[in-house]
Design a protein around this motif. Structure first.
Motif, short mmCIF file in Angstrom:
data_model
loop_
_atom_site.label_atom_id
_atom_site.label_comp_id
_atom_site.label_asym_id
_atom_site.label_seq_id
_atom_site.Cartn_x
_atom_site.Cartn_y
_atom_site.Cartn_z
N HIS A 110 -3.72 4.75 -0.60
CA HIS A 110 -4.61 5.43 0.33
C HIS A 110 -4.20 6.89 0.45
CE1 HIS A 110 -7.40 6.04 3.64
NE2 HIS A 110 -6.44 6.77 4.20
N THR A 160 0.85 -1.20 0.00
CA THR A 160 0.00 0.00 0.00
C THR A 160 0.87 1.24 0.00
OG1 THR A 160 -1.79 -1.09 1.22
CG2 THR A 160 -1.75 1.31 1.28
N ASN A 176 -2.17 -1.16 -3.85
CA ASN A 176 -3.21 -0.39 -3.18
C ASN A 176 -2.68 1.01 -2.87
OD1 ASN A 176 -4.84 -2.71 -3.08
ND2 ASN A 176 -4.04 -3.28 -1.07
N SER A 213 -9.37 4.91 -0.17
CA SER A 213 -8.53 3.77 -0.52
C SER A 213 -8.86 3.29 -1.91
CB SER A 213 -8.73 2.63 0.49
OG SER A 213 -8.25 3.00 1.76
#
Length: 392
Positions: free
Chosen positions: A210, A90, A208, A214
């Protein structure tokens, strides 16, 4: 009344209830999980993006809890359900200059490996799980009673009765934002409604992200040149009466019923907001909205989860009336509601916290392992009692 007696009934088949049933099943097969919805993993859990990522900040008890739970849950999903977790990492992106300064100040306190990446910070541990399939897999061998509305729980002698119909030795409430079955005033939960959308897009995303929302790694859609991407989540707290809308805590299967006009307007506005926030992270091309899910996160007043037995406030005050004068009473001396447990208040980190908290609660129930004071419900009782005294 049914003659069947269960050793454990778990009331609520969201992520917390499903993990709890899974852990209990390691010790006992006589378990029933109940939910008002037509399947497990619906409601707030079905609307969750189910992202697993670190909490950034300076060291404190809450961050320590989240970091411990993240390490545990990531390993849990990888070891037990490897096909249902995508561990792609992420990238956390500051939303503005002020936020970037905060990120910089957090660097000495990072609990997980990271590196500077694009406009933010990349954490390899960042993951996403398939929320519905995880709940299904966790409860595969658990007996279920679905589409069943519980209006009453009552303790008679040594047993708990559900709707005067179902009997159990131990009852565990994992009902999330709907705490109407808990009559203790100190047990305070705030419902924070969130929305997740799934879209198709020709844009490919490798990890991913954020920022203010998200954004998931893209997945190829079969027989299509487009990709599936999840975006979440919004935060709505409603002060007005929402009982006649899709945002009704007591409504079953609300994501599978045509929304009313008021709810539809909120969903449409939130969809626009999510798409705008997502495009601030990555430019999404040829977007088509595929699915919208809403759900109410359950957040305690101090953001810590609530785990374990409940203090019986009426009996405790009757036994120790000087509680109302501000006197401190050790928790072990208070009157507790026996054979009733809760796992609640996991907020927007249900898929991070639930595996860890379920393990801790089951170890407490079965093996008498002490729970951390930070997550026990006693802390809420003691604060409530002090405020009660001040009102006298």
């Amino acid at each position: 009344m049914s003659e069947k007696v269960y050793d454990y009934i778990v009331l609520g088949a969201g992520v917390a209830g499903c993990h709890l049933a899974y852990e209990l099943a390691k010790y006992n097969e006589n378990i029933l999980i109940i939910d008002r919805n037509k399947d497990v993993g619906l409601g707030a859990s079905g609307a969750a993006g189910a992202f697993l990522s670190p909490l950034l900040g300076k060291d404190n008890k809450f961050k320590t809890l989240i970091s411990k739970a993240l390490s545990y849950s990531t390993k849990f999903y990888k070891d037990n359900f490897p096909s249902l977790i995508t561990n792609c990492g992420t990238c956390r992106i500051p939303k503005n200059d002020e936020d970037r300064k905060k990120f910089e100040s957090y660097k000495p306190y990072m609990d997980f490996e990271y590196k500077e990446f694009e406009d933010g910070y990349f954490f390899p541990i960042g993951s996403q799980v398939n929320s519905y399939e995880i709940c299904k897999a966790l409860t595969k061998n658990i007996k279920k009673l679905l589409s069943y509305e519980v209006s009453k729980i009552e303790k008679l002698n040594e047993f708990w009765y559900i709707n005067n119909d179902i009997k159990t030795k131990n009852l565990i409430l994992t009902t999330g934002a709907d705490i109407s079955l808990i009559k203790e005033e100190y047990f305070n939960i705030r419902a924070v409604w969130g929305q997740r959308i799934n879209i198709s897009s020709s844009t490919e995303i490798d990890i991913n992200y954020h920022k203010e929302c998200s954004l998931s790694k893209s997945r190829s859609i079969e027989n299509s040149s487009k990709n599936l991407i999840s975006i979440g989540a919004t935060h709505n707290r409603f002060e007005e009466d929402m009982s006649q809308t899709s945002y009704d805590l007591k409504k079953a299967d609300f994501n599978y019923i045509k929304p009313d006009e008021k709810s539809l307007k909120i969903m449409e506005d939130d969809t626009k907001k999510l798409l705008s926030l997502a495009n601030d992270i990555k430019h999404l091309k040829n977007v088509e909205l595929l699915d919208v899910k809403i759900g109410a996160r359950a957040s305690s007043v101090d953001y810590f989860p609530m785990v374990g037995k409940l203090v019986d406030s009426e009996k405790s005050i009757e036994k120790y009336p000087h509680i109302l004068n501000g006197s401190f009473i050790k928790k072990e001396n208070l009157e507790m509601i026996n054979n009733l447990y809760v796992l609640n208040g996991v907020g927007g980190r249900g898929f991070v916290l639930s595996p860890y908290l379920a393990k801790e609660l089951v170890e407490h129930i079965i093996n008498k392992k002490n729970l951390s004071e930070d997550i026990e419900t006693y802390r809420l009782f003691s604060r409530w009692a002090k405020r009660l005294k001040n009102k006298k």
